[in-house]
Design a protein around this motif. Structure first.
Motif, PDB file in Angstrom:
ATOM      1  N   SER A 276      48.831 -13.332 -48.050  1.00 53.63           N
ATOM      2  CA  SER A 276      49.195 -13.052 -48.854  1.00 53.63           C
ATOM      3  C   SER A 276      48.300 -12.011 -49.743  1.00 53.63           C
ATOM      4  N   GLN A 277      48.224 -11.324 -50.249  1.00 51.83           N
ATOM      5  CA  GLN A 277      47.270 -10.339 -51.977  1.00 51.83           C
ATOM      6  C   GLN A 277      47.225 -11.286 -53.065  1.00 51.83           C
ATOM      7  N   ASP A 278      46.558 -11.119 -53.646  1.00 49.57           N
ATOM      8  CA  ASP A 278      45.817 -11.021 -55.065  1.00 49.57           C
ATOM      9  C   ASP A 278      47.113  -9.363 -55.963  1.00 49.57           C
ATOM     10  N   GLU A 279      47.056  -9.855 -57.111  1.00 48.55           N
ATOM     11  CA  GLU A 279      47.800  -8.497 -57.488  1.00 48.55           C
ATOM     12  C   GLU A 279      47.624  -7.417 -58.131  1.00 48.55           C
ATOM     13  N   VAL A 280      45.934  -7.579 -58.208  1.00 49.51           N
ATOM     14  CA  VAL A 280      45.660  -6.282 -58.451  1.00 49.51           C
ATOM     15  C   VAL A 280      45.432  -5.170 -57.199  1.00 49.51           C
ATOM     16  N   ALA A 281      45.841  -6.475 -56.143  1.00 48.78           N
ATOM     17  CA  ALA A 281      45.554  -5.833 -54.821  1.00 48.78           C
ATOM     18  C   ALA A 281      46.975  -4.922 -54.751  1.00 48.78           C
ATOM     19  N   LEU A 282      48.058  -5.721 -54.765  1.00 51.94           N
ATOM     20  CA  LEU A 282      49.288  -4.705 -54.954  1.00 51.94           C
ATOM     21  C   LEU A 282      49.747  -4.316 -55.625  1.00 51.94           C
ATOM     22  N   THR A 283      49.181  -3.634 -56.313  1.00 53.43           N
ATOM     23  CA  THR A 283      49.112  -3.326 -58.512  1.00 53.43           C
ATOM     24  C   THR A 283      49.051  -1.721 -57.405  1.00 53.43           C
ATOM     25  N   TRP A 284      47.347  -1.917 -56.971  1.00 54.22           N
ATOM     26  CA  TRP A 284      46.883  -0.678 -56.425  1.00 54.22           C
ATOM     27  C   TRP A 284      47.710   0.228 -54.997  1.00 54.22           C
ATOM     28  N   GLN A 285      48.389  -1.088 -54.636  1.00 53.29           N
ATOM     29  CA  GLN A 285      48.959  -0.321 -53.246  1.00 53.29           C
ATOM     30  C   GLN A 285      50.163   0.372 -53.419  1.00 53.29           C
ATOM     31  N   ALA A 286      50.581  -0.136 -55.227  1.00 49.61           N
ATOM     32  CA  ALA A 286      51.984   0.338 -55.648  1.00 49.61           C
ATOM     33  C   ALA A 286      51.350   1.503 -56.036  1.00 49.61           C
ATOM     34  N   LEU A 287      50.818   1.798 -57.193  1.00 49.70           N
ATOM     35  CA  LEU A 287      49.822   3.167 -57.810  1.00 49.70           C
ATOM     36  C   LEU A 287      49.914   4.172 -56.645  1.00 49.70           C
ATOM     37  N   VAL A 288      49.273   4.069 -55.048  1.00 48.83           N
ATOM     38  CA  VAL A 288      49.235   4.440 -54.190  1.00 48.83           C
ATOM     39  C   VAL A 288      50.321   5.491 -53.947  1.00 48.83           C
ATOM     40  N   LEU A 289      51.002   4.209 -53.434  1.00 50.49           N
ATOM     41  CA  LEU A 289      52.197   4.797 -52.379  1.00 50.49           C
ATOM     42  C   LEU A 289      53.184   5.659 -54.084  1.00 50.49           C
ATOM     43  N   GLY A 290      52.852   4.645 -55.118  1.00 51.39           N
ATOM     44  CA  GLY A 290      54.281   5.954 -56.328  1.00 51.39           C
ATOM     45  C   GLY A 290      53.498   7.398 -56.116  1.00 51.39           C
ATOM     46  N   THR A 291      51.887   7.756 -56.713  1.00 45.77           N
ATOM     47  CA  THR A 291      51.748   8.910 -56.285  1.00 45.77           C
ATOM     48  C   THR A 291      52.155   9.782 -55.745  1.00 45.77           C
ATOM     49  N   ARG A 292      51.713   9.241 -53.734  1.00 44.52           N
ATOM     50  CA  ARG A 292      51.940  10.073 -52.844  1.00 44.52           C
ATOM     51  C   ARG A 292      53.533  10.206 -52.580  1.00 44.52           C
ATOM     52  N   ASP A 293      54.660   9.579 -52.889  1.00 46.46           N
ATOM     53  CA  ASP A 293      55.476  10.102 -52.834  1.00 46.46           C
ATOM     54  C   ASP A 293      56.347  10.591 -53.739  1.00 46.46           C
ATOM     55  N   TYR A 294      55.969  10.493 -54.982  1.00 50.65           N
ATOM     56  CA  TYR A 294      56.278  11.322 -56.039  1.00 50.65           C
ATOM     57  C   TYR A 294      55.735  13.473 -55.731  1.00 50.65           C
ATOM     58  N   LEU A 295      54.384  13.234 -55.249  1.00 53.40           N
ATOM     59  CA  LEU A 295      54.518  14.568 -54.789  1.00 53.40           C
ATOM     60  C   LEU A 295      55.331  14.849 -53.418  1.00 53.40           C
ATOM     61  N   ARG A 296      55.038  14.441 -52.505  1.00 48.66           N
ATOM     62  CA  ARG A 296      55.859  14.631 -51.441  1.00 48.66           C
ATOM     63  C   ARG A 296      56.770  14.970 -51.621  1.00 48.66           C
ATOM     64  N   LYS A 297      57.685  13.646 -52.094  1.00 53.18           N
ATOM     65  CA  LYS A 297      58.952  14.145 -52.236  1.00 53.18           C
ATOM     66  C   LYS A 297      59.335  15.459 -53.020  1.00 53.18           C
TER      67      LYS A 297
END
Length: 556
Positions: A276-297
């Motif tokens: 399991s990961q803490d919420e800070v690490a999960l939030t970081w991953q969510a923001l990175v994925l959200g930014t990457r996919d928004y631009l890519r898509k």
């Protein structure tokens, strides 16, 4: 049964791309001797399709894609497929579209389970589009009985939730049917769930607990496959699960990444669960994925970030680099006469640490020309908000000009605390295509920035330690207009996310009533700004945007 959980990242409306993605995962699963491959909810068209479902041509394309997916099951030894898709309704009354899980085998659609519980809260508005299913029935796959459910259909367990949102529980009904199955079908209970369940804080843990309680209650193995990736404001974490009859997680797919998880429901001792990961690490991953996919898509590759030397723009730049690569991020510093020398040097140091291009475009002369042009109107008045806001509006114009010229998208840098209180400038620091951290409170910005620096200094220490300031007038600090963020953020979280009253906040937090009322007033009078903001990446239970709907012209 040997089941493959195909945790894919579809793009809304990209039927050819989604079909190619599905086909690739089916072949990978077949190579590993899977008997059944499960794909997420609405996998053929991507989730959420929103008003695209109102177009008959869109639904027809989804159905044609499903037929093509069924062809992947044709041939000896080919695995069956469970795939989510919209389908037209045969009935003449009600909505014209249904949300289904289609069981495909031998080149054809063998069974369809229509989603019964259509969520209508927060970001969900499925009752707007879909006709609910009115009955459930068990299915048979490769000689095994299975109970098929679609996302919300598994989220109404009266033994887990203190309040049920729906009068029926589809899983409960399916288990009643299981009790009268003939041998050998009545053996091991298996519930399959296809989902498009978006991420927000603690969602992964809640999902695990909820499915664990459901599995334990019905003495069943639950296999849940969840969509991954981001579509507009929503970020889907994946984290697909297999839960045993004792309620324990037997296997879990990756979070925030595509994955193919192969499980044999008869051999749980061979399965692995990632740490399991803490919420800070999960939030970081969510923001990175959200930014990457928004631009890519959306068809973009590059981003522009206005770097002020402050912590918010530093965090957004770090997210952009992780999402897009340093070569695709442009930093721009736009100092005014009120900018400190330290802010410029901090921005330069950040850019060097990130390895991004950095340019300085001073705005002092432009600002002088603006104020000169307005002098006949401003004469005799004190320096105030109008002069302050001219500066971010000049910066916004420059950033958008660079965006138009280069084809790179501007990322806004405001946080949730500022957005909530209106401590942001329309057509100024709010300009841009995506509000990356507008669902992240200021105190969380600091935690995420420390996470960025977990291995080496990326965000300069001076940026982390200096008092936050908009630097729009001499000696300005955020605390001139707002309470300290460690006081402000808990008030905002209670009011914005929990809808607590001023009196309830005072009782729970022990803060001054007048202060709470002032904060609430700031939130209420700033609604018109938020409704003109860029799309916000959702990472909290209640973000600004489509999941929080308040009128602008209202007395509260």
């Amino acid at each position: 049964m040997r089941i493959a959980l195909a945790q894919i990242n579809p793009t809304v409306g990209d039927f050819a791309g989604n079909l190619a993605l599905i086909s690739g995962y089916v072949e990978r699963a077949a190579a590993q001797a899977a008997e059944l491959v499960i794909f997420p909810e609405l996998a053929t068209c991507g989730y959420p399709p929103a008003d695209l479902l109102e177009k008959e041509s869109f639904v027809a394309q989804a159905e044609a894609t499903l037929v093509a997916v069924a062809e992947l099951t044709r041939g000896e030894g080919r695995p069956a497929i469970l795939c989510g898709s919209p389908m037209r309704c045969e009935n003449v009354r009600g909505k014209h579209v249904r949300n289904v899980a289609a069981l495909l085998a031998d080149g054809a659609v063998h069974a369809v389970q229509q989603k019964m519980l259509l969520p209508f809260y927060d970001v969900f508005d499925e009752q707007r589009y879909f006709e609910p299913g009115h009955e459930q029935s068990l299915s048979v796959v490769k000689g095994h009985a299975v109970a098929v459910t679609v996302c919300e259909d598994a989220w109404n367990d009266k033994m887990f939730w203190p309040r049920q949102l729906y009068p029926v529980d589809p899983v409960e009904e399916l288990m009643r049917q299981w009790a009268v199955l003939p041998q050998p079908l009545s053996g091991h209970r298996l519930i399959l769930n296809i989902s498009a369940s978006p991420y927000w804080h603690d969602k992964i843990a809640v999902r695990q607990k909820m499915l664990g309680a459901l599995a334990k209650r019905h003495r069943a193995t639950i296999v849940m496959v969840n969509q991954v990736g981001a579509n507009d404001s929503l970020v889907f974490d994946g984290s697909s699960l297999v839960v045993g009859p004792d309620g324990e997680v037997l296997a879990q797919a990756k979070s925030f990444a595509e994955d193919l998880l192969i499980v044999d429901t008869t051999a749980p001792d061979k399965l692995l669960v990632p740490p399991s990961q803490d919420e800070v690490a999960l939030t970081w991953q969510a923001l990175v994925l959200g930014t990457r996919d928004y631009l890519r898509k959306c068809g973009f590759k590059k981003a522009i970030v206005g770097l002020s030397g402050g912590i918010d723009s530093a965090l957004v730049a770090a997210i952009a680099v992780e999402a897009l690569g340093a070569e695709n991020v442009q930093g721009v510093g736009m100092p005014s006469e009120f900018s400190s020398s330290g802010s410029v040097s901090d921005a330069e140091k950040l850019a060097a640490n990130l390895g991004i291009a950095f340019s300085i475009v001073p705005i002092r002369e432009i600002y002088t020309r603006f104020t000169g042009a307005l002098e006949p109107f401003f004469e005799g008045t004190a320096f105030g908000l109008a002069e302050e806001n001219l500066q971010p509006r000049i910066r916004g114009s420059l950033l958008m000009a660079l965006s138009n010229k280069t084809g790179a998208l501007v990322l806004t840098t405001g946080n949730k605390s500022e957005m909530a209180c209106g401590y942001c400038t329309l057509y100024g620091d709010m300009v841009g295509a995506l509000a990356v951290i507008a669902d992240v409170y200021k105190t969380e910005v600091y935690a995420l920035s420390r996470y960025v620096n977990r291995e080496r200094e990326i965000i300069p220490e001076d940026t982390l330690t200096k008092p936050p300031s908009a630097e729009l007038r001499p000696g300005q600090k955020d605390t001139d207009s707002l309470p300290p963020y460690d006081v402000l953020d808990p008030i905002l979280r209670a009011y914005v996310e929990e809808y607590a009253s001023a009196e309830e906040i005072v009782e729970a937090q022990g803060v001054d009533l007048a202060l709470v009322r002032r904060v609430i007033r700031l939130v209420e009078i700033s609604e018109y700004k938020r409704q003109q903001a860029a799309p916000v990446l959702k990472v909290s239970r209640k973000s600004f945007g489509m999941g929080r709907r308040f009128p602008i012209a209202a007395r509260r």
